[in-house]
Design a protein around this motif. Structure first.
Motif, PDB file in Angstrom:
ATOM      1  N   ALA A   1       1.934  23.803   9.473  1.00 11.77           N
ATOM      2  CA  ALA A   1       0.857  23.118   8.755  1.00 11.77           C
ATOM      3  C   ALA A   1       1.402  21.935   7.959  1.00 11.77           C
ATOM      4  CB  ALA A   1       0.140  24.094   7.831  1.00 11.77           C
ATOM      5  N   TYR A   2       2.561  22.112   7.325  1.00  7.51           N
ATOM      6  CA  TYR A   2       3.166  21.001   6.587  1.00  7.51           C
ATOM      7  C   TYR A   2       3.466  19.827   7.519  1.00  7.51           C
ATOM      8  CZ  TYR A   2       3.925  23.473   2.146  1.00  7.51           C
ATOM      9  OH  TYR A   2       3.747  24.121   0.952  1.00  7.51           O
ATOM     10  N   VAL A   3       3.996  20.122   8.704  1.00  9.62           N
ATOM     11  CA  VAL A   3       4.331  19.066   9.663  1.00  9.62           C
ATOM     12  C   VAL A   3       3.071  18.335  10.112  1.00  9.62           C
ATOM     13  CG1 VAL A   3       5.252  18.597  11.960  1.00  9.62           C
ATOM     14  CG2 VAL A   3       6.435  20.198  10.448  1.00  9.62           C
ATOM     15  N   VAL A   4       2.022  19.103  10.449  1.00  6.01           N
ATOM     16  CA  VAL A   4       0.775  18.480  10.914  1.00  6.01           C
ATOM     17  C   VAL A   4       0.163  17.625   9.814  1.00  6.01           C
ATOM     18  CG1 VAL A   4      -1.578  18.938  11.705  1.00  6.01           C
ATOM     19  CG2 VAL A   4       0.333  20.266  12.627  1.00  6.01           C
ATOM     20  N   VAL A   5       0.177  18.120   8.575  1.00  8.16           N
ATOM     21  CA  VAL A   5      -0.382  17.351   7.461  1.00  8.16           C
ATOM     22  C   VAL A   5       0.421  16.070   7.242  1.00  8.16           C
ATOM     23  CG1 VAL A   5      -0.692  17.345   4.948  1.00  8.16           C
ATOM     24  CG2 VAL A   5      -1.485  19.292   6.297  1.00  8.16           C
ATOM     25  N   PHE A   6       1.741  16.162   7.309  1.00 10.77           N
ATOM     26  CA  PHE A   6       2.576  14.973   7.133  1.00 10.77           C
ATOM     27  C   PHE A   6       2.280  13.927   8.204  1.00 10.77           C
ATOM     28  CE2 PHE A   6       6.384  12.509   8.133  1.00 10.77           C
ATOM     29  CZ  PHE A   6       6.728  12.001   6.886  1.00 10.77           C
ATOM     30  N   VAL A  15       2.518  16.108   0.453  1.00 10.64           N
ATOM     31  CA  VAL A  15       3.050  15.924   1.807  1.00 10.64           C
ATOM     32  C   VAL A  15       2.267  14.855   2.561  1.00 10.64           C
ATOM     33  CG1 VAL A  15       3.345  17.055   4.046  1.00 10.64           C
ATOM     34  CG2 VAL A  15       4.009  18.248   1.957  1.00 10.64           C
ATOM     35  N   ILE A  16       0.939  14.880   2.460  1.00 11.31           N
ATOM     36  CA  ILE A  16       0.146  13.901   3.208  1.00 11.31           C
ATOM     37  C   ILE A  16       0.355  12.493   2.648  1.00 11.31           C
ATOM     38  CG2 ILE A  16      -2.050  13.967   1.896  1.00 11.31           C
ATOM     39  CD1 ILE A  16      -3.440  14.128   4.687  1.00 11.31           C
ATOM     40  N   ASN A  17       0.599  12.371   1.349  1.00 13.84           N
ATOM     41  CA  ASN A  17       0.894  11.056   0.770  1.00 13.84           C
ATOM     42  C   ASN A  17       2.277  10.572   1.179  1.00 13.84           C
ATOM     43  OD1 ASN A  17      -1.225   9.844  -1.135  1.00 13.84           O
ATOM     44  ND2 ASN A  17      -1.299  12.011  -1.667  1.00 13.84           N
ATOM     45  N   ALA A  18       3.221  11.496   1.339  1.00 10.18           N
ATOM     46  CA  ALA A  18       4.541  11.103   1.845  1.00 10.18           C
ATOM     47  C   ALA A  18       4.413  10.557   3.262  1.00 10.18           C
ATOM     48  CB  ALA A  18       5.491  12.297   1.814  1.00 10.18           C
ATOM     49  N   GLY A  19       3.590  11.196   4.076  1.00  4.49           N
ATOM     50  CA  GLY A  19       3.317  10.664   5.409  1.00  4.49           C
ATOM     51  C   GLY A  19       2.661   9.301   5.334  1.00  4.49           C
ATOM     52  N   GLY A  20       1.796   9.112   4.342  1.00  3.85           N
ATOM     53  CA  GLY A  20       1.130   7.832   4.170  1.00  3.85           C
ATOM     54  C   GLY A  20       2.104   6.700   3.898  1.00  3.85           C
ATOM     55  N   ILE A  21       3.143   6.958   3.113  1.00  2.00           N
ATOM     56  CA  ILE A  21       4.145   5.934   2.818  1.00  2.00           C
ATOM     57  C   ILE A  21       4.852   5.491   4.101  1.00  2.00           C
ATOM     58  CG2 ILE A  21       6.352   5.512   1.675  1.00  2.00           C
ATOM     59  CD1 ILE A  21       5.368   7.233  -0.627  1.00  2.00           C
ATOM     60  N   LEU A  22       5.290   6.462   4.899  1.00  2.00           N
ATOM     61  CA  LEU A  22       5.935   6.119   6.168  1.00  2.00           C
ATOM     62  C   LEU A  22       4.961   5.371   7.077  1.00  2.00           C
ATOM     63  CD1 LEU A  22       8.278   6.315   8.169  1.00  2.00           C
ATOM     64  CD2 LEU A  22       7.390   8.565   8.864  1.00  2.00           C
ATOM     65  N   MET A  78       0.795  -1.221   0.000  1.00  2.00           N
ATOM     66  CA  MET A  78       0.000   0.000   0.000  1.00  2.00           C
ATOM     67  C   MET A  78       0.832   1.278   0.000  1.00  2.00           C
ATOM     68  SD  MET A  78      -3.089  -0.831  -0.437  1.00  2.00           S
ATOM     69  CE  MET A  78      -3.837   0.758  -0.096  1.00  2.00           C
ATOM     70  N   THR A  79       2.156   1.160   0.242  1.00  2.00           N
ATOM     71  CA  THR A  79       2.984   2.347   0.033  1.00  2.00           C
ATOM     72  C   THR A  79       2.898   2.810  -1.417  1.00  2.00           C
ATOM     73  OG1 THR A  79       4.987   1.068  -0.477  1.00  2.00           O
ATOM     74  CG2 THR A  79       4.629   1.674   1.835  1.00  2.00           C
ATOM     75  N   SER A  80       2.627   1.868  -2.300  1.00  2.00           N
ATOM     76  CA  SER A  80       2.558   2.208  -3.722  1.00  2.00           C
ATOM     77  C   SER A  80       1.389   3.141  -4.014  1.00  2.00           C
ATOM     78  CB  SER A  80       2.426   0.938  -4.562  1.00  2.00           C
ATOM     79  OG  SER A  80       1.234   0.239  -4.247  1.00  2.00           O
ATOM     80  N   TYR A  81       0.294   2.978  -3.281  1.00  2.00           N
ATOM     81  CA  TYR A  81      -0.854   3.866  -3.482  1.00  2.00           C
ATOM     82  C   TYR A  81      -0.436   5.316  -3.240  1.00  2.00           C
ATOM     83  CZ  TYR A  81      -5.421   6.019  -2.829  1.00  2.00           C
ATOM     84  OH  TYR A  81      -6.510   6.848  -2.935  1.00  2.00           O
ATOM     85  N   HIS A  82       0.351   5.527  -2.196  1.00  2.00           N
ATOM     86  CA  HIS A  82       0.749   6.889  -1.856  1.00  2.00           C
ATOM     87  C   HIS A  82       1.895   7.384  -2.736  1.00  2.00           C
ATOM     88  CE1 HIS A  82      -2.060   6.627   1.357  1.00  2.00           C
ATOM     89  NE2 HIS A  82      -1.560   5.430   1.637  1.00  2.00           N
ATOM     90  N   ALA A  83       2.745   6.462  -3.168  1.00  2.00           N
ATOM     91  CA  ALA A  83       3.731   6.853  -4.171  1.00  2.00           C
ATOM     92  C   ALA A  83       3.026   7.298  -5.449  1.00  2.00           C
ATOM     93  CB  ALA A  83       4.674   5.687  -4.466  1.00  2.00           C
ATOM     94  N   GLY A  84       1.958   6.587  -5.827  1.00  2.00           N
ATOM     95  CA  GLY A  84       1.161   7.000  -6.972  1.00  2.00           C
ATOM     96  C   GLY A  84       0.491   8.337  -6.741  1.00  2.00           C
ATOM     97  N   GLY A  85       0.017   8.562  -5.501  1.00  2.00           N
ATOM     98  CA  GLY A  85      -0.565   9.862  -5.176  1.00  2.00           C
ATOM     99  C   GLY A  85       0.446  10.988  -5.293  1.00  2.00           C
TER     100      GLY A  85
END
Length: 450
Positions: A344-349, A296-303, A153-160
Motif C-alpha cells: 500500500a505504501y508503494v502504491v500510494v507513493f 508518502v503521497i507528498n513524497a511521491g509528489g515531489i519526485l 511546485m515541489t515546495s507544495y509537497h515539501a510543505g505537505g
C-alpha cells in the motif's frame, strides 16, 4: 527630468542562476501554502476525536469545502488583479491572509469559528498559487519553464510533508491547536523576504508608467524589454479586457477545457490531501499508518514534479498531463483493494508521483495557451474555476466516509482522473483554431511545449 535608460549592448542570457532567487522566493511561499493546506488533513483524526470542537465527518467535509471556496475567490481575484496592483503586494497579502487564518483556527472554540479561519486561509492560499505560477512562467528560462514550474511546485509537497510531520510529532502530545500555530510562521519568515527581494513583473511596471524600473528588471534578468503591445492594460477596463481575451477566437474552446481539467485535478489534489488518512483508516489501516500515507503521497509528489517538468519540456505539458491523469486513475483503482501495508505504501507513493504533477502540467499548458498580457488572468481563472473541484473534493470525501465506503471514494477519484485526461487531451485540438499565433518569443516564458 530623468534621462531614458539606454538599451543594453547585449542583453544577458536568461539562466537558472540569474533567476534562482526569484524561483527560491516563490518556492518558499508555496512551501507554506502547501503546509497550510495539508495541516487540515494531517490533524483531521484529532479534530474528529476532540469532543469540545464538535466535529463530525460531515462537518469536517463542509469546513474543508469552506477552505477551498475561499481559494476559489482568492484565485479569481488575485489572478485578475495582479496585473493591475502588482505581483509583490498580492503575494504579501496572500501570505498574511493564510497566516491570520491559521491563528484563528488555533484559538477557535467551535466548528463555526474554525471554519471561518479556514475560509480566511483559503482566500490567501488561493490567491498565492496563480501569482506564483505567473511569476515563474515569466522569469524562468524559455526552454526550461515547465521544469521551473515543477521545481517550484515541489515546495507544495515539501510543505505537505512538513504538515504531516507536525501532525505526527505535535498533535498527539500537545494537541492539534499547536499545529495551527505553526501556520503563523509564513507571516514572520516569508513576508520580510518577499518585500525585500521579490522583483516586480517588468510588464506590470511598464503598464504603471514605471518605465525605467521595468527596463532595469528586464535587463537584470535577461528579458526583452516590455513594449506597449505586451503590457497589461491598467484599470477596470483592462481587467475586463483581460477576462474577455480568454474567450477570443483562438482561446474560446481551450479555456473551458482547461477549466474542466483543472476541476478534475484539484478535486483529486484536495480530496486526497484532506481525506487520504481517513480513507486508509476506513480500509483497515492503523491511525499512525493512515496519517503516514499522507506524507508518502507528498513524497511521491515531489519526485513527480521533477520528472513531469523535465518530460514536459521535451514532449509537451498537454501530453504529460494526460498520461499522468490516466496513471493516477490506475493508482486510485488499485487502492480499492485491501493491500498489505508495504504494498500500500508503494502504491500510494507511485500514485503521488502522477496525481499532483498531472494538475501542475495543466498550469504549464495554460501558460502556453495565453499571450503574455493574458497569462496571469488565464492562470487565475484556470486555478479559480478549478477550485470548484477543490470545493467538491473535501465535501465528497466527507460524504463517502460518512457512508462507510472507502472503496467508493477511491473509485470516484479514479473516474475523476479519467475526466481530467480527456479534457486536457482535447486542448491542442482547440488551439488549432487560434487565429493569433503564439510566436516563439511569446511562448518562451509560458512553461510548456506541445
Amino acid at each position: 527630468m530623468t534621462a531614458p535608460v539606454p538599451a543594453p549592448a547585449s542583453p544577458p542570457k536568461r539562466s537558472f542562476r540569474a533567476v534562482a532567487p526569484v524561483i527560491a522566493l516563490c518556492w518558499l511561499a508555496v512551501f507554506f501554502d502547501g503546509m497550510d493546506v495539508n495541516i487540515y488533513g494531517a490533524v483531521m483524526p484529532h479534530l474528529l476525536d476532540d469532543p469540545d470542537l464538535g466535529f463530525s465527518a460531515g462537518t469536517a467535509g463542509t469546513v474543508g469545502s469552506w477552505t477551498t471556496f475561499g481559494m476559489l475567490i482568492g484565485a479569481l481575484g488575485a489572478g485578475t488583479l495582479t496585473d493591475w496592483l502588482g505581483r509583490k503586494p498580492l503575494v504579501t497579502g496572500s501570505i498574511l491572509l493564510f497566516s491570520v487564518g491559521s491563528a484563528l483556527c488555533a484559538v477557535a472554540p467551535d466548528a463555526f469559528l474554525f471554519g471561518a479561519g479556514r475560509f480566511l486561509s483559503g482566500l490567501g492560499l488561493g490567491g498565492l498559487m496563480p501569482i506564483g505560477l505567473a511569476i515563474v512562467a515569466e522569469f524562468a528560462p524559455p526552454r526550461r519553464a515547465a521544469l521551473a514550474t515543477g521545481l517550484m511546485m515541489t515546495s507544495y509537497h515539501a510543505g505537505g510533508m512538513a504538515a504531516t510531520g507536525l501532525g505526527l510529532a505535535v498533535a498527539p502530545d500537545h494537541g492539534w491547536r499547536w499545529v495551527f500555530w505553526a501556520g503563523v510562521l509564513p507571516a514572520v519568515v516569508a513576508v520580510p523576504l518577499v518585500l525585500k527581494w521579490l522583483p516586480e513583473s517588468p510588464g506590470v511596471l511598464f503598464a504603471k508608467g514605471r518605465t525605467e524600473e521595468a527596463y532595469a528588471v528586464a535587463d537584470r534578468f535577461g528579458f526583452d524589454r516590455p513594449v506597449p503591445a505586451e503590457a497589461p492594460e491598467a484599470g477596470a477596463k483592462g481587467r475586463m479586457a483581460a477576462i474577455g481575451a480568454l474567450f477570443a477566437p483562438g482561446t474560446r474552446l481551450a479555456t473551458p477545457l482547461l477549466w474542466v481539467a483543472s476541476f478534475a485535478g484539484l478535486l483529486l489534489v484536495y480530496g486526497v490531501s484532506t481525506w487520504l488518512p481517513e480513507l486508509m483508516r476506513a480500509s483497515g489501516y492503523s491511525l499512525s499508518s493512515s496519517v503516514t500515507f499522507l506524507m508518502v503521497i507528498n513524497a511521491g509528489g515531489i519526485l513527480g514534479m521533477l520528472v513531469a517538468g523535465r518530460t514536459a519540456d521535451r514532449f509537451g505539458a498537454v501530453k504529460v498531463s494526460a498520461i499522468w491523469f490516466v496513471l493516477t486513475a490506475v493508482g486510485a483503482w488499485l487502492l480499492r483493494a485491501e493491500l498489505p501495508l508495504g504494498v500500500a505504501y508503494v502504491v500510494v507513493f507511485i500514485t503521488g508521483v502522477w496525481l499532483f504533477s498531472a494538475q501542475v502540467m495543466v498550469y504549464a499548458a495554460t501558460a502556453k495557451v495565453y499571450a503574455p498580457g493574458e497569462r496571469a488572468t488565464g492562470l487565475g481563472w484556470v486555478t479559480g474555476v478549478g477550485r470548484t473541484g477543490a470545493v467538491v473534493g473535501p465535501w465528497l470525501g466527507g460524504a463517502v466516509i460518512a457512508g462507510g465506503n472507502a472503496g467508493l471514494g477511491f473509485t470516484t477519484f479514479a473516474v475523476t482522473a479519467v475526466l481530467g485526461a480527456v479534457a486536457i487531451t482535447l486542448v491542442p485540438l482547440a488551439r488549432r483554431s487560434r487565429q493569433r499565433p503564439v510566436t516563439d518569443r511569446q511562448a518562451a516564458p509560458a512553461g510548456a511545449t506541445g
